[in-house]
Design a protein around this motif. Structure first.
Motif, short mmCIF file in Angstrom:
data_model
loop_
_atom_site.label_atom_id
_atom_site.label_comp_id
_atom_site.label_asym_id
_atom_site.label_seq_id
_atom_site.Cartn_x
_atom_site.Cartn_y
_atom_site.Cartn_z
N ALA A 337 15.79 45.98 111.30
CA ALA A 337 14.83 44.47 111.77
C ALA A 337 15.76 43.94 112.17
O ALA A 337 14.44 42.43 112.60
CB ALA A 337 14.09 44.42 110.19
N ALA A 338 16.67 43.11 112.41
CA ALA A 338 18.13 42.45 112.85
C ALA A 338 17.19 42.19 114.46
O ALA A 338 17.54 43.31 114.73
CB ALA A 338 19.36 42.25 112.62
N GLY A 339 17.16 40.99 114.89
CA GLY A 339 17.34 40.48 116.30
C GLY A 339 18.32 40.85 117.08
O GLY A 339 19.26 40.58 116.62
N LEU A 340 18.01 41.25 118.31
CA LEU A 340 18.95 41.39 119.08
C LEU A 340 19.27 39.56 119.63
O LEU A 340 19.11 38.87 119.31
CB LEU A 340 18.57 41.57 121.13
N THR A 341 21.13 40.18 119.70
CA THR A 341 21.60 38.98 119.48
C THR A 341 22.19 38.78 121.13
O THR A 341 22.49 39.81 122.02
CB THR A 341 22.55 38.34 119.00
N LYS A 342 22.67 37.55 121.59
CA LYS A 342 23.65 37.29 123.00
C LYS A 342 24.79 38.32 122.85
O LYS A 342 25.18 38.60 123.74
CB LYS A 342 24.09 36.22 123.25
N ALA A 343 25.62 38.77 121.54
CA ALA A 343 26.47 39.53 121.46
C ALA A 343 26.15 40.74 121.65
O ALA A 343 27.33 42.23 121.62
CB ALA A 343 27.40 39.49 119.92
N GLY A 344 25.08 41.29 121.13
CA GLY A 344 24.79 42.62 121.35
C GLY A 344 24.50 43.39 122.13
O GLY A 344 23.60 43.31 123.42
N ASN A 345 25.49 44.13 122.83
CA ASN A 345 25.78 44.49 123.84
C ASN A 345 25.44 46.14 123.93
O ASN A 345 25.09 47.04 125.19
CB ASN A 345 27.05 44.85 124.71
N CYS A 346 25.12 46.40 123.11
CA CYS A 346 25.05 48.16 122.98
C CYS A 346 24.48 48.66 120.97
O CYS A 346 24.85 47.70 120.60
CB CYS A 346 26.55 49.17 122.91
N LEU A 347 23.86 49.47 121.02
CA LEU A 347 23.33 49.87 119.88
C LEU A 347 23.45 51.19 119.50
O LEU A 347 22.51 51.84 121.06
CB LEU A 347 21.18 48.85 119.90
N ILE A 348 24.16 51.75 118.92
CA ILE A 348 24.09 53.18 119.05
C ILE A 348 23.24 53.73 117.75
O ILE A 348 23.23 52.98 116.90
CB ILE A 348 25.08 53.32 118.90
N ALA A 349 22.41 55.16 117.95
CA ALA A 349 21.66 55.81 116.78
C ALA A 349 22.46 56.58 116.72
O ALA A 349 23.68 57.12 116.35
CB ALA A 349 20.47 56.10 117.44
N SER A 350 23.17 56.51 115.08
CA SER A 350 24.29 57.39 114.30
C SER A 350 23.57 58.39 113.89
O SER A 350 22.66 58.64 113.92
CB SER A 350 25.48 56.25 113.85
N SER A 351 24.24 59.28 113.72
CA SER A 351 23.98 60.75 112.69
C SER A 351 25.22 60.86 112.85
O SER A 351 26.64 60.75 113.01
CB SER A 351 23.35 61.18 114.23
N ALA A 352 25.57 62.07 111.45
CA ALA A 352 26.06 62.56 111.11
C ALA A 352 26.84 64.00 112.02
O ALA A 352 28.28 63.53 112.18
CB ALA A 352 25.54 63.49 110.17
#
Lengths: 721, 340, 190
Positions: A337-352
């Motif tokens: 639920a955390a909001g995107l910040t200025k440092a957020g260059n990438c969001l990776i959905a992780s999986s096993a």
């Protein structure tokens, strides 16, 4: 073409960038609610400058920079501020952080945009301030306020960082491909501010499209686009500076001291947007990749919850979390639920499948792979050893703080050790120890100063007393040295504390039923009054005690002291009884509270307070007397002093008696008054209560007067003894 | 789990298996020249090592299965078996292996924590405690067939008619030393004997070549650094060459020293053991060089001609000190801009 | 015989000489203040709380240095503090006594300003002058200077002071000691 240098170590992890570079930069739908942490940058968190409930326009400043090392924050869309409260925050700790929450109204209405058209001719400091107010910070990951990094002039080299070495991330790549022109205008602004001799744009050679786009945009300028070999972590500022210029910036040294400064392409892009278009930093390009159906880059509003972005990209059902940042240095979001910040260059959905758990760790076999991979040229296995043994001093000696936590050592470790975790642990322990040490040192200094001050006050007081005594005793020329008063103090303090506590209890109870505001007001007033009174009594008592001490040289113990003590004991018992009465009276009041007329309450309260005060005074006097008696036992107390104490005690006793009476009267009245069904109290009872209160007040005044008298009489008595 | 979220799949087991594989060329040549006894020694050592390791892990409350599969005990056993006499008594290798695993490795904290090379400790214990047995090296042209070798190892019974002297002999180094002490012959005379083959003994030189091949494979695989082996060989040659030039009658030529004894085995498999060697590049050079020098000094002037073990153990003591004094400068602490 | 005498003579002479050197050194290089007390004091957390039964950290340090006090009497210093003292003094670690005060999470005092009557008693009690206020004025605690000694609680006549634990914030958050799923090397193998 400039010569390229290389840095020690580095690794070549699978790049995994191609997944997200296939689509152009997208625009996700406007989120309904945005969470903007105040702490988006390095340094002081911004200070909110909007109120909850306020409507804000897109681009409106919602938090001001707090000091030089800080940056402002702006509303990413128009809407209403619904809260300024802790909310999930993108941080490895998973701790919540104060966020400004904005409910979007869907209109996405800009405030009038004001650029800084005169940047070519204005003082650089003005432009820097403008950038700080536009919330421009380093978007490469360190989120250091850009205005500070721009402060040096006449550089040798300006390095623009488009290396983007970490796997999966492609936001800078896409930015360069699609918006090279804006990046180049941003570079022009930075060049004007910093006056570098040359500008080198470093891009890893695995991004040919970006290199081509940047070369095309730079045509006609003397900015050089340099393709650098792909190797992690060449995108680290220090590593890129090394590659492009050969300069190694040591830990703790500013690169500008060596004539180089480095900016991320994303940062210069926001500089251009701010200066030329008046757009503050309210969005950023972020790569959505990993276990998602549509990996791509998007321009997302800051504050957009990570979960929404991932949902839009089509997060796979088997994905077990979201990593913010790259797989080498990013961290798993504790709460998406955390909001995107200025440092957020990438969001990776992780999986096993993408990030299988590491095989179980083995002991370190000192193979040295980590040392070969370390771009900071450390000996990671030694640091690991020291950190593991919590030998932090040694770790620091071996330059632990040169570690940039790039993760290369951990990546190559055949023993599968989470090396970086150990370094982070050691670093934060060292920081904590330094904080503790600092506060301990401060506490020590403050404590030592306090002791010095007390000592000084003591000597000063003794001196004053001696002078005083010398003056008064001069004619007779015989005088015992004044005993230091300090010894009496703790006892007095304690006595006062007990007394006051009782007073407070009474006051609280009496006030318990009033409306909160009135209650605290009354209680406070009562308390203040009580304290004042106590102070007066205290003073008198102290004097008495002093006298007793001073006169200890004289012989003959006296019955008086004993008598005073007995009396005091009796009084104490009475006072206790009264207090108990007050307490029992106070309790039943509470349920009836709303119905009881205010004036009755007030009166009851006042009476109770006064009673408590009187009781306290009595107790005080009694204790003084007993103290005087004790001290007098080895030697004779001064008759006058005792008399005074006695007088005070008697007076106090009288007061107490009166108070008790008032209380009793009040107590009789109270049950009737307080019964929920009872009608308004009869005027007579009220009057009585009031009268009692007045009486008590008068008594109190008398007691105070007596005390004052006693005080005034003291000097002559001193002389007598 | 924190970052990095990805890692290379290399594990300690993989490394150990590769090292074992790298030993194969030397091992095959060794078996070719010295017979099946070598394999018997190898099997004895491996079995003992695994049993001892398992027992110690169990006693220490560690997962036995997990740690046995790191193959470090097997590697120790192999190195030890390759250093011991091929026809030595069965209990000799068992005692040496037990010492290596139980005392030199597990009692120091197991894998990664032992300051001394376990195989070399085992060897040193054997040669100090049982010098007579250790001196009975198998003869390169062993006249016994397989079963007879086995019987000799386990029962110390030679088949009727076989002379002990024909079956076992001193190592070339030992023989050279003894003869020189007797003073009857000069080095060139001795080296001209058939025992010494082309360079350093029949078989020995070929075995050394096998180890060299394995070492190069490891280096190519980036599993061993180049500094330690090269420095060790250089150290040995650096002492051997001037002395040989000074008096070739009393000092053997450097090539002999490089090929003789366990020099090659040590250079590529012993001094490169990461746990007991320095980790800094300069430290590795110093360590290797001094092992080489000490090997020569002890070999020629000391009491034990098969001196590699002692040279290695002595230098193992110095590793923490070497590491401490050879810390490389960190990024930015040297070169251009470093001084600013 | 003469050899024996010579040896004896040399030994005696050496003894005399070395004794003289030592004696001279002890006079010449005498250290006035006991540096041990300073060293111990540096390890103590300076809360000045008196839980050790000494009136402050330095008196406790002095007592430890004099061998009068145990090293396990400082709850604010925690187990770490005892370890550090044990290391400094070369003695064995000693856990806190069963019945004695135990370490608790760091807290700072907070004055309920509604209730405060401005009596200054807490100001007088505070060992580090971390309470602001004057007579009849509401008092307040400078949280950053508060050592959490709790000495202000008892004297407060209106019980308006309470201890508030310092929670984990982004400023003081620490990375955990890495836990490796398998017991690779037991740190304290028996």
């Amino acid at each position: 073409m400039s010569t390229l240098y290389s840095f020690h170590g580095g690794i070549h992890p699978p790049e995994n960038k191609q997944q997200s570079t296939g689509r152009p930069i997208g625009t996700p739908p406007l989120p309904a609610r945005l969470y903007l942490p105040l702490n988006q940058h390095l340094g002081n968190p911004a200070t909110p400058c909007v109120a909850v409930g306020e409507r804000v326009l897109k681009g409106q400043r919602i938090a001001k920079a707090d000091g030089a090392v800080s940056a402002a924050l702006h509303a990413p869309t128009s809407g209403t501020v619904t809260a300024i409260a802790p909310h999930a925050y993108a941080h490895p700790s998973g701790l919540a952080e104060t966020c400004i929450v904005i409910d979007a109204d869907g209109r996405d209405e800009w405030q009038p945009r004001q650029g800084f058209p005169l940047w070519q001719s204005t003082e650089p400091a003005e432009v820097r301030r403008f950038l700080r107010d536009m919330g421009v910070v380093g978007l490469g990951g360190a989120v250091f306020p850009t205005s500070l990094k721009l402060a040096s002039t006449h550089l040798d080299t300006l390095v623009i960082n488009g290396a983007e070495c970490e796997p999966y991330i492609s936001c800078d790549d896409l930015l360069m491909r699609e918006r090279a022109a804006d990046i180049v205008s941003g570079i022009a602004i930075v060049v004007r501010l910093m006056q570098p001799k040359r500008v080198l744009i470093g891009i890893e050679d695995n991004k040919p499209e970006a290199i081509a786009a940047m070369r095309a945009a730079c045509a006609g300028s003397d900015y050089q686009v340099v393709a650098v070999p792909t190797k992690y972590p060449s995108g680290g500022a220090k590593q890129l500076i090394r590659i492009l210029t050969g300069i190694e910036v040591p830990h703790g040294v500013r690169s500008t001291d060596l004539g180089v400064q480095c900016f991320n392409v994303g940062t210069v892009y926001t500089v251009a947007r701010a200066v030329e278009h008046g757009e503050p930093v309210i969005s950023r390009i972020v790569t959505l990749t990993g276990a998602v159906a549509r990996p791509q880059n998007v321009e997302a509003l800051l504050g957009t919850p990570a979960a929404e972005l991932m949902a839009w990209a089509g997060q796979a059902p088997n994905s077990d979390g979201v990593i913010m940042g790259g797989p080498m240095m990013g961290f798993k979001l504790a709460d998406t639920a955390a909001g995107l910040t200025k440092a957020g260059n990438c969001l990776i959905a992780s999986s096993a499948e993408l990030f299988p758990p590491r095989p179980p760790a083995m002991p370190c076999i000192r193979c040295g792979e980590c040392a070969d991979a370390c771009p900071a040229e450390l000996q990671p296995m030694d640091l690991y050893w020291f950190a593991k043994a919590k030998n932090f001093g040694k770790a620091q000696e071996r330059n632990l703080f040169d570690c940039i936590e790039c993760g290369a050592c951990s990546y190559v470790c055949p023993s599968q050790l989470p090396l970086v975790d150990y370094y982070r642990f050691a670093k934060s322990e060292i920081w904590a120890a330094e904080r503790d040490k600092k506060s301990a040192d401060r506490a020590r200094t403050r404590h030592e100063f306090r002791q010095f001050r007390i000592e000084r006050e003591k000597t000063e007081k003794a001196q004053r007393l001696a002078e005083h005594a010398a003056k008064t005793a001069a004619p007779q020329a015989t005088l015992p040295t004044p005993t230091p008063v300090a010894t009496d103090k703790p006892a007095e303090d304690k006595a006062a504390a007990i007394k006051a506590a009782m007073e407070r209890a009474a006051a609280l109870k009496a006030a318990g039923s009033a409306t909160p505001a009135v209650q605290s007001e009354d209680a406070k007033q009562a308390a203040i009054r009580a304290a004042m009174e106590r102070a007066a009594v205290n003073k008198a008592a102290r004097e008495a005690a002093k006298e007793a001490g001073a006169s200890s040289a004289a012989p003959a113990p006296s019955d008086d002291a004993k008598k005073a003590a007995i009396q005091a004991a009796m009084e104490r018992a009475a006072a206790q009884k009264a207090a108990r009465g007050a307490a029992s009276l106070g309790l039943p009041e509470t349920p009836a509270a709303p119905i009881v007329p205010n004036n009755v309450l007030d009166d009851a309260k006042k009476a109770a307070i006064q009673a408590a005060m009187a009781r306290a005074a009595a107790k005080k006097a009694e204790r003084e007397a007993s103290e005087a008696g004790q001290q007098a036992q080895p030697a004779a107390p001064a008759a006058h002093a005792l008399d005074d104490a006695k007088k005070a005690a008697i007076q106090a006793a009288m007061e107490r008696a009166a108070a008790r009476k008032a209380e009793r009267e009040h107590a009789e009245a109270a049950p009737a008054d307080k019964a929920p069904t009872a009608p308004a109290p009869g005027p007579a009872t009220l009057d009585d209560a009031k009268k009692a209160a007045i009486q008590a007040a008068m008594e109190r005044a008398a007691a105070r007067k007596a005390a004052r008298d006693a005080e005034q009489h003291r000097p002559p008595q001193d002389k007598d003894s | 789990m924190h970052s990095p979220h990805i890692a290379k799949p290399t594990t300690v087991s993989v490394i150990m298996l590769k090292v074992l594989a790298a030993l194969l060329p030397g091992l095959i040549v060794y078996v070719h020249f010295y017979g099946i006894g070598v394999l018997v020694q190898l099997a004895l050592a491996t079995g003992t090592a695994l049993l001892a390791e398992a027992a110690m892990l169990k006693l220490r409350g560690l997962p036995v299965d997990f740690f046995l599969r790191d193959y470090s005990a097997v590697l120790t056993a192999w190195l030890l078996a390759l250093a011991m006499p091929p026809l030595g008594a069965w209990w000799l290798i068992v005692v040496a292996t037990l010492f290596a695993i139980v005392i030199a490795k597990q009692l120091y904290g197991g894998l990664g924590n032992n300051p001394f090379n376990p195989a070399m400790v085992g060897f040193a214990v054997a040669i100090v405690a049982f010098p007579a047995q250790m001196a009975q090296w198998g003869s390169p042209t062993v006249p016994l067939h397989e079963l007879e070798q086995l019987a000799y190892i386990f029962t110390r019974q030679l088949p009727p008619g076989a002379a002990l002297d024909a079956v076992v002999s001193a190592t070339p180094l030992d023989f050279l030393k003894t003869q020189l002490l007797l003073g009857d012959h000069s080095v060139p005379e001795l080296l001209a004997r058939p025992l010494y083959g082309h360079v350093a003994g029949i078989g020995g030189e070929w075995i050394a070549l096998g180890y060299l091949v394995g070492g190069l494979f490891l280096w190519k695989q980036r599993l061993i650094p180049w500094q330690t082996p090269l420095a060790m060989l250089a150290g040995l040659a650096a002492v051997a060459t001037p002395l040989w030039l000074y008096d070739p009658l009393h000092f053997a030529n450097p090539l002999f020293h490089l090929a003789a004894g366990a020099t090659m085995l040590a250079a590529f498999f012993i001094v490169t053991d990461p746990v007991t060697a320095p980790t800094t590049p300069r430290g590795r050079l110093i360590f290797g060089f001094l092992v080489g020098v000490l090997t020569y000094v002890i070999r020629v002037f000391g009491g034990f001609p098969d001196s590699v073990a002692f040279a290695v153990l002595i230098m193992n003591i110095a590793v923490p000190f070497i590491d401490h004094t050879t810390q490389p400068p960190v990024f930015g602490a040297k070169r251009k801009g470093g001084s600013a | 015989m003469s050899g024996l005498l010579l040896a004896l003579a040399i030994m005696a002479a050496l003894a005399v000489l070395l004794g003289a050197v030592l004696g001279f050194a002890s006079v010449k290089f005498k250290v006035e203040a006991d540096p041990l007390v300073d060293k111990i004091d540096a390890v103590l957390p300076q809360t000045q709380c008196g839980q050790c039964s000494y009136p402050g950290c330095r008196p406790y340090a002095t007592a430890i240095a004099a061998g009068e006090a145990d090293i396990n009497r400082c709850p604010p210093g925690g187990e770490d503090g005892i370890h550090k003292l044990a290391e400094l003094l070369g003695v064995d670690y000693k856990p806190f006594d069963e019945g004695a005060a135990q370490p608790k999470p760091k807290s700072v005092a907070l004055i309920n300003e509604e209730l405060c009557i401005g009596c200054t008693l807490c100001i007088q009690a505070c060992p580090v002058d971390a309470i602001l206020g004057s007579a009849k004025q509401m008092h307040t605690i400078i949280a950053s200077e508060c050592t959490g000694c709790e000495l202000c609680i008892a004297p407060c006549p209106v019980d308006c002071i309470r201890m508030v634990p310092v929670g984990t914030t982004l400023k003081n958050w620490k990375w955990d000691y890495p836990v490796i799923p398998i017991a690779s090397i037991p740190t304290k193998a028996a």
